[in-house]
Design a protein around this motif. Structure first.
Motif, PDB file in Angstrom:
ATOM      1  N   LEU A  12       0.697  -1.224   0.013  1.00 47.88           N
ATOM      2  CA  LEU A  12      -0.061   0.069   0.083  1.00 47.88           C
ATOM      3  C   LEU A  12       0.763   1.085  -0.257  1.00 47.88           C
ATOM      4  O   LEU A  12       0.291   2.279  -0.568  1.00 47.88           O
ATOM      5  N   LEU A  13       2.051   1.271   0.506  1.00 50.43           N
ATOM      6  CA  LEU A  13       3.003   2.287   0.709  1.00 50.43           C
ATOM      7  C   LEU A  13       3.691   2.321  -0.494  1.00 50.43           C
ATOM      8  O   LEU A  13       3.981   3.347  -1.366  1.00 50.43           O
ATOM      9  N   SER A  14       4.148   1.316  -1.099  1.00 49.63           N
ATOM     10  CA  SER A  14       4.904   1.338  -2.451  1.00 49.63           C
ATOM     11  C   SER A  14       4.249   1.269  -3.535  1.00 49.63           C
ATOM     12  O   SER A  14       5.095   1.526  -4.786  1.00 49.63           O
TER      13      SER A  14
ATOM     14  N   VAL B 194       4.259   9.622  10.667  1.00 48.14           N
ATOM     15  CA  VAL B 194       3.769   9.808   9.430  1.00 48.14           C
ATOM     16  C   VAL B 194       2.731  10.851   9.090  1.00 48.14           C
ATOM     17  O   VAL B 194       2.083  10.932  10.262  1.00 48.14           O
ATOM     18  N   THR B 195       2.792  11.511   7.978  1.00 49.15           N
ATOM     19  CA  THR B 195       1.654  12.224   7.928  1.00 49.15           C
ATOM     20  C   THR B 195       0.877  11.804   6.436  1.00 49.15           C
ATOM     21  O   THR B 195       1.507  11.503   5.725  1.00 49.15           O
ATOM     22  N   LEU B 196      -0.603  12.168   6.663  1.00 49.70           N
ATOM     23  CA  LEU B 196      -1.396  11.751   5.487  1.00 49.70           C
ATOM     24  C   LEU B 196      -1.822  12.844   4.929  1.00 49.70           C
ATOM     25  O   LEU B 196      -2.300  13.822   5.448  1.00 49.70           O
ATOM     26  N   ALA B 197      -1.587  13.071   3.444  1.00 45.09           N
ATOM     27  CA  ALA B 197      -2.117  14.243   2.833  1.00 45.09           C
ATOM     28  C   ALA B 197      -2.600  13.976   1.679  1.00 45.09           C
ATOM     29  O   ALA B 197      -2.342  12.761   0.937  1.00 45.09           O
ATOM     30  N   TYR B 198      -3.764  14.426   1.310  1.00 41.11           N
ATOM     31  CA  TYR B 198      -4.805  13.957   0.194  1.00 41.11           C
ATOM     32  C   TYR B 198      -4.634  14.972  -0.998  1.00 41.11           C
ATOM     33  O   TYR B 198      -4.597  16.015  -0.734  1.00 41.11           O
ATOM     34  N   TYR B 199      -4.330  14.580  -2.290  1.00 43.43           N
ATOM     35  CA  TYR B 199      -4.184  15.333  -3.358  1.00 43.43           C
ATOM     36  C   TYR B 199      -5.437  14.735  -4.100  1.00 43.43           C
ATOM     37  O   TYR B 199      -5.654  13.436  -4.521  1.00 43.43           O
TER      38      TYR B 199
ATOM     39  N   ALA C 161      -6.575  10.978  -8.142  1.00 45.21           N
ATOM     40  CA  ALA C 161      -6.333  11.343  -6.797  1.00 45.21           C
ATOM     41  C   ALA C 161      -5.451  10.491  -6.027  1.00 45.21           C
ATOM     42  O   ALA C 161      -5.103   9.267  -6.529  1.00 45.21           O
ATOM     43  N   GLU C 162      -4.802  10.955  -5.008  1.00 40.07           N
ATOM     44  CA  GLU C 162      -3.570  10.191  -4.195  1.00 40.07           C
ATOM     45  C   GLU C 162      -3.773  10.509  -2.868  1.00 40.07           C
ATOM     46  O   GLU C 162      -3.857  11.508  -2.379  1.00 40.07           O
ATOM     47  N   LEU C 163      -3.630   9.393  -1.913  1.00 40.87           N
ATOM     48  CA  LEU C 163      -3.097   9.526  -0.672  1.00 40.87           C
ATOM     49  C   LEU C 163      -1.718   9.397  -0.540  1.00 40.87           C
ATOM     50  O   LEU C 163      -1.092   8.375  -0.817  1.00 40.87           O
ATOM     51  N   ARG C 164      -1.282  10.694   0.087  1.00 41.19           N
ATOM     52  CA  ARG C 164       0.445  10.669   0.357  1.00 41.19           C
ATOM     53  C   ARG C 164       0.727  10.578   1.623  1.00 41.19           C
ATOM     54  O   ARG C 164       0.381  11.213   2.426  1.00 41.19           O
ATOM     55  N   ILE C 165       1.580   9.529   1.830  1.00 40.95           N
ATOM     56  CA  ILE C 165       2.199   8.972   3.137  1.00 40.95           C
ATOM     57  C   ILE C 165       3.560   9.186   3.274  1.00 40.95           C
ATOM     58  O   ILE C 165       4.106   8.745   2.424  1.00 40.95           O
ATOM     59  N   ARG C 166       3.648  10.269   4.194  1.00 40.49           N
ATOM     60  CA  ARG C 166       5.215  10.781   4.287  1.00 40.49           C
ATOM     61  C   ARG C 166       5.578  10.943   5.697  1.00 40.49           C
ATOM     62  O   ARG C 166       4.971  11.004   6.606  1.00 40.49           O
ATOM     63  N   CYS C 167       6.879  10.650   5.648  1.00 37.89           N
ATOM     64  CA  CYS C 167       7.789  11.132   6.808  1.00 37.89           C
ATOM     65  C   CYS C 167       8.393  12.516   6.477  1.00 37.89           C
ATOM     66  O   CYS C 167       9.196  12.728   5.779  1.00 37.89           O
ATOM     67  N   ASP C 168       7.955  13.402   7.352  1.00 34.81           N
ATOM     68  CA  ASP C 168       8.460  14.970   7.005  1.00 34.81           C
ATOM     69  C   ASP C 168       7.834  15.196   5.634  1.00 34.81           C
ATOM     70  O   ASP C 168       6.604  15.029   5.285  1.00 34.81           O
ATOM     71  N   LYS C 169       8.714  15.487   4.639  1.00 37.84           N
ATOM     72  CA  LYS C 169       8.392  15.814   3.412  1.00 37.84           C
ATOM     73  C   LYS C 169       8.739  14.632   2.415  1.00 37.84           C
ATOM     74  O   LYS C 169       8.674  14.804   1.400  1.00 37.84           O
ATOM     75  N   THR C 170       9.227  13.453   2.908  1.00 34.39           N
ATOM     76  CA  THR C 170       9.741  12.350   2.202  1.00 34.39           C
ATOM     77  C   THR C 170       8.790  11.276   2.108  1.00 34.39           C
ATOM     78  O   THR C 170       8.154  10.957   3.124  1.00 34.39           O
ATOM     79  N   PRO C 171       8.385  10.497   0.819  1.00 36.27           N
ATOM     80  CA  PRO C 171       7.786   9.342   1.020  1.00 36.27           C
ATOM     81  C   PRO C 171       8.079   8.428   2.185  1.00 36.27           C
ATOM     82  O   PRO C 171       9.077   8.009   2.148  1.00 36.27           O
ATOM     83  N   ALA C 172       7.056   7.878   2.835  1.00 33.07           N
ATOM     84  CA  ALA C 172       7.190   7.031   3.852  1.00 33.07           C
ATOM     85  C   ALA C 172       8.086   5.799   3.374  1.00 33.07           C
ATOM     86  O   ALA C 172       8.919   5.321   3.963  1.00 33.07           O
ATOM     87  N   VAL C 173       7.859   5.222   2.447  1.00 37.89           N
ATOM     88  CA  VAL C 173       8.413   3.969   1.803  1.00 37.89           C
ATOM     89  C   VAL C 173       9.893   4.146   1.541  1.00 37.89           C
ATOM     90  O   VAL C 173      10.657   3.300   1.590  1.00 37.89           O
ATOM     91  N   GLU C 174      10.433   5.544   1.514  1.00 37.54           N
ATOM     92  CA  GLU C 174      11.729   5.697   1.152  1.00 37.54           C
ATOM     93  C   GLU C 174      12.513   5.933   2.577  1.00 37.54           C
ATOM     94  O   GLU C 174      13.838   5.989   2.637  1.00 37.54           O
ATOM     95  N   VAL C 175      12.140   6.062   3.537  1.00 37.71           N
ATOM     96  CA  VAL C 175      12.405   6.459   4.918  1.00 37.71           C
ATOM     97  C   VAL C 175      12.361   5.092   5.813  1.00 37.71           C
ATOM     98  O   VAL C 175      13.393   4.808   6.666  1.00 37.71           O
ATOM     99  N   LEU C 176      11.215   4.396   5.978  1.00 34.86           N
ATOM    100  CA  LEU C 176      10.770   3.596   7.005  1.00 34.86           C
ATOM    101  C   LEU C 176      11.529   2.235   6.660  1.00 34.86           C
ATOM    102  O   LEU C 176      11.534   1.842   5.367  1.00 34.86           O
ATOM    103  N   SER C 177      11.830   1.450   7.891  1.00 39.24           N
ATOM    104  CA  SER C 177      12.208   0.131   7.699  1.00 39.24           C
ATOM    105  C   SER C 177      11.270  -0.640   7.218  1.00 39.24           C
ATOM    106  O   SER C 177       9.873  -0.394   7.118  1.00 39.24           O
TER     107      SER C 177
END
Length: 362
Positions: A125-127, A216-221, A254-270
């Protein structure tokens, strides 16, 4: 609304089965290829009309079978015990009945039998693609906004018509189709936004239980520039839409953007943290569904042990138990199911060579 009895025939390697289920926790274990995941797949097929393992029906149907038959006796809080039946023929015909009456839409069954799935592919779901996250949002909206499905069907029809005009480069007809397209798009967008406003606090709460170290933050586009009206966006993009032959902006993007700060969560989280975030998304949806509808979802959790470590399995299972909904959990090893969680209200099933047998939980 738990499933009290399940009957399945014609699904993968499963022998025809009839099993009495527990209204809360159902543990199912067995070796790889034994058929344990196929039981969950049958429930998903009955409720949602599709498998979570393949998009091709012939891969679900036994190679020598000409049909799939699935029937569930469901304990409805308003109607009492009810029957939901699905018959799928190899040729593609599908008959769906509720208490003997034919249902004309799979959406009717999906609304009546709300199923949430947590399985290995869910953690994409993240990637995965934006379409997966749109579908995630729309599951929640569909179950609380009764006219959402009709709105979506109307929008898809208008999108198809608008794209046909663009491909034919019939500029004089574009304004005619834009009016209805924009009206439907704005209704869908508003319903999604309203849902996510209520969803985010529940997600934050559950993520704090599952993985308090993760933020993480959820942002709706919405599918177009949020600072502009859709009508203005379509006008600015008209020439480009004509060139490519399809509509580039709208709720279908449309897109649900899941981020850590301003970076996609999938690129940051283990990997483990990603799993916790996705589990929190799925659990929050069930909790919000229950709060707003007064009904309980059904959770299908496939191969739990391989996806979460012991600590996070315990936290996930405790949240599921607190929700007091029906849960089906599979694992290869029995101990991986019971080492962190032994609810009083449960049943244990062993699947071997496509046959299911109930075992004592003691």
């Amino acid at each position: 609304m738990p499933i009290r009895q399940l009957q399945v025939s014609g699904v993968r390697n499963l022998q025809p089965l009839t099993c009495e289920l527990h209204p809360q926790i159902n543990f199912i274990y067995g070796a790889n290829g034994s058929g344990k995941s196929s039981i969950l797949e049958a429930i998903a097929l009955l409720a949602a009309g599709k498998s979570f393992r393949t998009s091709t029906l012939k891969h679900v149907m036994q190679y020598d079978a000409d049909r799939i038959e699935i029937s569930a006796e469901i304990d409805d809080p308003d109607k009492g015990l009810c029957q939901l039946e699905s018959l799928r023929l190899r040729g593609g015909d599908h008959l769906l009945k509720q208490n003997g009456s034919v249902l004309t839409s799979q959406a009717d069954a999906a609304h009546w039998l709300p199923v949430q799935i947590i399985e290995p592919n869910t953690f994409k779901l993240l990637s995965g693609s934006p379409e997966e996250r749109r579908s995630f949002i729309d599951w929640g909206v569909f179950h609380v906004e009764h006219n959402f499905m009709e709105q979506w069907k109307t929008f898809r029809k208008q999108l198809k018509q608008r794209n046909a005009v663009l491909k034919q480069k019939e500029d004089e007809w574009l304004d005619v189709w834009n009016t209805g397209f924009i009206e439907s798009a704005e209704v869908i967008d508003q319903q999604r936004q309203n849902y996510l406003k209520r969803f985010k606090p529940e997600f934050d709460r559950i993520l704090n239980v599952l993985a308090p170290e993760v933020e993480v933050t959820l942002a709706y586009y919405p599918g177009w520039d949020r600072h502009s009206e859709l009508a203005d966006v379509l006008e600015r993009q008209k020439e480009r839409d004509m060139t490519v032959g399809y509509t580039q902006s709208g709720p279908h993007r449309a897109e649900l953007r899941i981020r850590c700060d301003k970076t996609p969560a999938v690129e940051v989280l283990s990997r483990g943290q990603q799993k916790s975030v996705v589990a929190a998304l799925k659990l929050a949806q069930g909790y919000l569904f229950h709060a707003e509808s007064g009904r309980q979802p059904i959770y299908l959790v496939d191969d739990l042990a391989s996806e979460l470590d012991q600590t996070h399995r315990l936290a996930l299972c405790q949240l599921l138990e607190d929700l007091k909904c029906q849960v089906f959990i599979t694992s290869i090893e029995k101990e991986k199911l019971t080492d962190v969680w032994q609810p009083i209200a449960s049943k244990l099933f062993h699947v071997e060579h496509g046959q299911i047998n109930e075992e004592s939980t003691t």
